[in-house]
Design a protein around this motif. Sequence first.
Motif, PDB file in Angstrom:
ATOM      1  N   TYR A 127       0.892  -1.154   0.000  1.00 60.73           N
ATOM      2  CA  TYR A 127       0.000   0.000   0.000  1.00 60.73           C
ATOM      3  C   TYR A 127       0.926   1.198   0.000  1.00 60.73           C
ATOM      4  CZ  TYR A 127      -3.480   3.401   1.329  1.00 60.73           C
ATOM      5  OH  TYR A 127      -4.304   4.503   1.343  1.00 60.73           O
ATOM      6  N   ASN A 153      -0.427  -4.334   9.694  1.00 63.41           N
ATOM      7  CA  ASN A 153      -1.332  -3.616   8.799  1.00 63.41           C
ATOM      8  C   ASN A 153      -1.793  -2.269   9.337  1.00 63.41           C
ATOM      9  OD1 ASN A 153      -1.076  -5.824   7.188  1.00 63.41           O
ATOM     10  ND2 ASN A 153      -3.246  -6.196   6.960  1.00 63.41           N
ATOM     11  N   CYS A 179      -9.048  -8.094   4.718  1.00 68.58           N
ATOM     12  CA  CYS A 179      -8.474  -7.542   3.487  1.00 68.58           C
ATOM     13  C   CYS A 179      -8.668  -8.503   2.326  1.00 68.58           C
ATOM     14  CB  CYS A 179      -6.987  -7.251   3.669  1.00 68.58           C
ATOM     15  SG  CYS A 179      -6.656  -5.923   4.839  1.00 68.58           S
TER      16      CYS A 179
END
Length: 107
Positions: free
Chosen positions: A10, A48, A102
């Motif tokens: 990301y 995360n 996710c």
Amino acid sequence: KILDGQTVTYGTTPLRVGATCGLGGAPATLAIRPEDVVITRAAGGGCNEVAGVISQVRDMGAYVEFRVACEGLDILGVAAPRDWIGAGLGERAHVRLPVERCQVLAT
């Protein structure tokens, strides 16, 4: 971008996901339901977690809708009023994206 069977990037941050469906090295979209995004004021040091700046807050009565700008992208989430951190536009925040929530979609 998909790095391996359980890791995507990301921006520059690696994130763990349940599975990438064998799409190694391909561009991908990371999807998560807004109600699964967890927002906090301080880093929790967990998996995360992405730091950013709150770019939108809307009180919808039954929930608070928020956007956090992280590494050039926005993460949309919702929180119950009792779980809202009370932050406003431009304030720093951290979002955690639970691994099991996710989903990776090929683009």
